[in-house]
Scaffold this motif. Structure first.
Motif, PDB file in Angstrom:
ATOM      1  N   VAL A 198       0.841  -1.197   0.000  1.00  0.00           N
ATOM      2  CA  VAL A 198       0.000   0.000   0.000  1.00  0.00           C
ATOM      3  C   VAL A 198       0.872   1.242   0.000  1.00  0.00           C
ATOM      4  CG1 VAL A 198      -2.004  -1.042   1.102  1.00  0.00           C
ATOM      5  CG2 VAL A 198      -0.190  -0.078   2.529  1.00  0.00           C
ATOM      6  N   THR A 199       0.337   2.306  -0.579  1.00  0.00           N
ATOM      7  CA  THR A 199       0.974   3.612  -0.515  1.00  0.00           C
ATOM      8  C   THR A 199      -0.085   4.661  -0.814  1.00  0.00           C
ATOM      9  OG1 THR A 199       2.874   4.934  -1.208  1.00  0.00           O
ATOM     10  CG2 THR A 199       1.687   3.755  -2.942  1.00  0.00           C
ATOM     11  N   GLU A 200       0.302   5.927  -0.658  1.00  0.00           N
ATOM     12  CA  GLU A 200      -0.647   7.015  -0.881  1.00  0.00           C
ATOM     13  C   GLU A 200      -0.810   7.295  -2.367  1.00  0.00           C
ATOM     14  OE1 GLU A 200       0.008  10.588   1.286  1.00  0.00           O
ATOM     15  OE2 GLU A 200       0.431   9.542   3.169  1.00  0.00           O
ATOM     16  N   SER A 201      -2.062   7.431  -2.786  1.00  0.00           N
ATOM     17  CA  SER A 201      -2.314   7.813  -4.168  1.00  0.00           C
ATOM     18  C   SER A 201      -1.840   9.244  -4.363  1.00  0.00           C
ATOM     19  CB  SER A 201      -3.815   7.720  -4.477  1.00  0.00           C
ATOM     20  OG  SER A 201      -4.567   8.513  -3.578  1.00  0.00           O
ATOM     21  N   CYS A 216      -3.417   3.892   4.892  1.00  0.00           N
ATOM     22  CA  CYS A 216      -2.370   2.933   4.527  1.00  0.00           C
ATOM     23  C   CYS A 216      -1.895   2.152   5.750  1.00  0.00           C
ATOM     24  CB  CYS A 216      -1.195   3.657   3.896  1.00  0.00           C
ATOM     25  SG  CYS A 216      -1.509   4.380   2.268  1.00  0.00           S
ATOM     26  N   LEU A 217      -1.666   2.862   6.841  1.00  0.00           N
ATOM     27  CA  LEU A 217      -1.211   2.229   8.073  1.00  0.00           C
ATOM     28  C   LEU A 217      -2.254   1.251   8.598  1.00  0.00           C
ATOM     29  CD1 LEU A 217       0.848   2.013  10.383  1.00  0.00           C
ATOM     30  CD2 LEU A 217      -0.271   3.985  11.452  1.00  0.00           C
ATOM     31  N   GLN A 218      -3.518   1.628   8.526  1.00  0.00           N
ATOM     32  CA  GLN A 218      -4.590   0.758   8.999  1.00  0.00           C
ATOM     33  C   GLN A 218      -4.646  -0.533   8.180  1.00  0.00           C
ATOM     34  OE1 GLN A 218      -8.709   2.095   8.395  1.00  0.00           O
ATOM     35  NE2 GLN A 218      -9.137   1.535  10.513  1.00  0.00           N
ATOM     36  N   ALA A 223      -2.580  -5.738   3.863  1.00  0.00           N
ATOM     37  CA  ALA A 223      -1.402  -5.484   3.044  1.00  0.00           C
ATOM     38  C   ALA A 223      -0.187  -6.094   3.727  1.00  0.00           C
ATOM     39  CB  ALA A 223      -1.204  -3.984   2.838  1.00  0.00           C
ATOM     40  N   ASP A 224       0.797  -6.449   2.921  1.00  0.00           N
ATOM     41  CA  ASP A 224       2.030  -7.022   3.455  1.00  0.00           C
ATOM     42  C   ASP A 224       3.035  -5.943   3.836  1.00  0.00           C
ATOM     43  OD1 ASP A 224       1.364  -9.860   2.925  1.00  0.00           O
ATOM     44  OD2 ASP A 224       1.451  -9.214   0.827  1.00  0.00           O
TER      45      ASP A 224
END
Length: 324
Positions: A203-206, A232-234, A241-242
């Motif tokens: 995951v990352t920020e769009s 993302c953290l959640q 997410a890995d």
């Protein structure tokens, strides 16, 4: 048991509980590295050591703001952007309330604390003569739009300078240099380097630069995008997410407040942060750059770093990146 004995026993238990809490809190405080070649650890990493936080970082920042003299009137002629902001009486700042160490809402004081937040208040003090700011929450997707329609005067939000962004907005700075890194759950031993993201859900920020970098370097990674650091953290903490890839400073902030995640010490890019400014106000870019040079030269920048990021990052105050 007598009442007196019971009271003594209860007091002893309270003291013991407080000691356990202090020890636990100390164990969760850790230090981060801004370079892949550094041997220092980031928060949550194995062997990470505790950072030496000032007794009262907020008081340090307040004293630095109070000590800063406002800009001379000759630097803000009638019609200039700075003069318009001074007349309004507050600086409109695009930022966030969820990035520990950079810009995080303190629920006790109601103020936003951190490196970016402190710099925005210093700029307001320099322009207006008092640190009056109004925070407008931004995401990686909304920053340019808010600057272009003049909803904000500036954006202080771990804002990486890129050629594409520089076509639609101005950047003052850079004022800080970071790098992309990887965050995983504390018990994860499968992901230790960038190549381990192959086939993993990341995951990352769009709207951030991270997604493009991951896709280029690890084509088989499954990328999921969220608007905010919190989302993302959640996703990572909930096991959806890995790994989470973003600027190491932001991830380090996450680890200081969430002991179930850790940050890998490796960084695999250079992210130069700039202060976002409207493209159609070039006079303000020069004004802000001159102010940055001033606070770097007189030591204020270093003192702000030490009171915020420096409470977790080990070592000496870094040299600010070259402006322009």
């Amino acid at each position: 048991m007598t009442i007196t004995a019971a009271l003594k026993t209860a007091a002893t238990r309270r003291r013991a509980g407080a000691l356990v809490a202090i020890v636990a809190a100390t164990a969760l405080t850790a230090a981060c590295s801004g370079s892949s070649s550094s041997t220092a650890k980031v928060p949550g990493a194995p062997g990470a050591r505790a950072g030496a936080a000032p007794a009262d970082s907020a008081a340090v920042i307040d004293s630095l703001i109070a000590a800063q003299k406002p800009a001379d009137a000759s630097l803000m002629p009638a019609g200039s952007t700075a003069a318009e902001i001074k007349k309004r009486g507050k600086l409109l700042v695009g930022g966030t309330q969820t990035a520990a160490l950079f810009s995080l809402l303190n629920p006790t004081t109601g103020k936003v604390d951190g490196f970016d937040a402190a710099l925005s208040r210093l700029l307001a003090q320099y322009i207006i003569g008092k640190p009056e700011t109004e925070l407008v929450n931004v995401t990686a997707q909304t920053r340019e739009a808010l600057l272009r329609n003049h909803s904000v005067d500036t954006v202080f939000a771990t804002y990486t300078i890129t050629p594409e962004r520089a076509k639609v907005i101005n950047f003052a700075g850079p004022y800080y240099l970071d790098g992309l890194s990887i965050q995983v759950k504390k018990d994860n031993t499968d992901i230790t380097t960038l190549k381990d993201l192959a086939g993993k859900t990341v995951v990352t920020e769009s709207g951030s630069t991270a997604a493009r970098t991951i896709k280029a370097q690890v084509p088989t990674a499954r990328i999921q995008l969220f608007e905010t650091n919190t989302e993302c953290l959640q996703a990572l903490r909930q096991g959806r997410a890995d790994a989470y890839v973003l600027d190491q400073g932001v991830l380090a902030g996450n680890a200081t407040t969430n002991p179930d995640v850790k940050v890998l010490s490796e960084t695999f890019s250079k992210e130069a942060y700039g202060i976002g400014l409207p493209l159609d106000k070039p006079d303000f870019k020069k004004f802000v750059n001159d102010w940055l040079r001033k606070i770097e030269a007189d030591g204020t920048w270093g003192k702000v770093w030490k009171a915020t990021l420096g409470t977790q990052v080990p070592g000496a105050v870094p040299t600010p990146p070259k402006i322009g």
